[in-house]
Write a protein that holds these residues in place. Structure first.
Motif, short mmCIF file in Angstrom:
data_model
loop_
_atom_site.label_atom_id
_atom_site.label_comp_id
_atom_site.label_asym_id
_atom_site.label_seq_id
_atom_site.Cartn_x
_atom_site.Cartn_y
_atom_site.Cartn_z
N VAL A 26 0.85 -1.12 -0.09
CA VAL A 26 -0.05 -0.03 0.06
C VAL A 26 0.92 1.10 0.07
N ALA A 42 -1.19 1.17 6.31
CA ALA A 42 -0.88 0.02 5.40
C ALA A 42 0.00 -1.02 5.95
N THR A 46 -1.44 -4.89 4.97
CA THR A 46 -0.53 -5.56 4.07
C THR A 46 -0.60 -6.95 4.49
#
Ligand SMILES: [Zn+2]
Length: 269
Positions: A26, A42, A46
């Motif tokens: 991301v 993120a 992930t």
């Protein structure tokens, strides 16, 4: 703002590509509209595997195989678009996701959109805050939602997401036109026949709009960057002063519950 047909269109397109895929990376280009904030967002997502891309009301719901998920509200100008690997970011892009072999960009000119990562429990709670989905009920069940409060006007009731999920300004106006009901009518003044006609009109208009991938009245585009095709089938929304497609009377625009509201003063009683 994207309503049920537009969000459902994006959902179907994303689900077809992203189901079963894993979020590889991301890239956050602009922070501030995601929860948790910045790199924590993120990091949280992930490696998650997508079980499905779902929809609830006007939210796109990314459901992960571990039960957690993301809710995305596109708001006025948000888009989620599948792009090529060598895509060059533009100034309105907020995030670029690499998901399996696919690349997805979240862009938002006005920046009102939201992206929230939620635990399983928080996600369930969030999704339970909305009223029922209009395409999952029988017309008679929808009709019952519009019995009370008796003093409320029907337009407000239609876009109250806790009464019925996913209908906003465009499809409220279009449903009321098809049902021949004036937007300012109080719920208490609707007959059983009025309510049933409205219920059927809501389902009909939403189904037709989904088939044409929604309405691009403002900024909406689907997950391939294409405009929806329903705009030319709108009968009242955005048609102030133009002749009613049924009787020729000019369409009136007024404000109901702080929303621009379009109706035919002759066809709608
Ligand atoms: Zn008319």
């Amino acid at each position: 703002m994207p309503e049920l047909p537009e969000v459902e269109t994006i959902r179907r397109q994303l689900d077809a590509k992203l189901k079963g895929q894993t979020i590889k990376s991301v890239q956050i280009l602009k922070t501030g509209r995601e929860t948790p904030h910045g790199q924590a967002f993120a990091k949280a997502i992930t490696g998650k595997r997508i079980k499905m891309i779902d929809r609830r009301a006007k939210l796109i719901v990314w459901k992960f195989t571990d039960g957690s998920g993301i809710t995305t509200h596109l708001k006025l100008t948000g888009t989620l678009i599948l792009v090529e690997k060598n895509y060059k970011p533009t100034k309105h892009d907020r995030m670029i996701f690499q998901i399996g072999p696919h690349h997805l960009v979240w862009a938002d000119v006005r920046q009102f959109g939201r992206m929230s990562y939620l635990s399983h429990e928080a996600l369930e709670k969030k999704l339970s805050e909305f009223g029922p989905e209009p395409l999952e009920l029988k017309p008679a069940q929808i009709a019952d939602l519009f019995k009370r409060p008796v003093t409320r006007n029907v337009k407000s009731a239609l876009f109250d997401q806790t009464t019925l999920a996913g209908v906003g300004n465009i499809y409220a106006d279009e449903s009321l036109f098809r049902a021949k009901i004036k937007p300012t009518r109080r719920l208490g003044s609707l007959t059983a026949e009025n309510r049933l006609r409205l219920a059927k009109a809501i389902q009909q208009v939403l189904k037709e709009a989904i088939k044409l991938r929604g309405t691009s009245a403002q900024d909406y585009v689907d997950a391939y960057g294409q405009e929806g095709k329903f705009e030319k089938f709108l009968r009242v929304y955005g048609r102030k002063g133009l002749p009613c497609k049924v009787c020729g009377t000019p369409i009136v625009r007024t404000v109901v519950a702080q929303r621009g509201t379009h109706y035919c003063p002759n066809c709608q009683k």
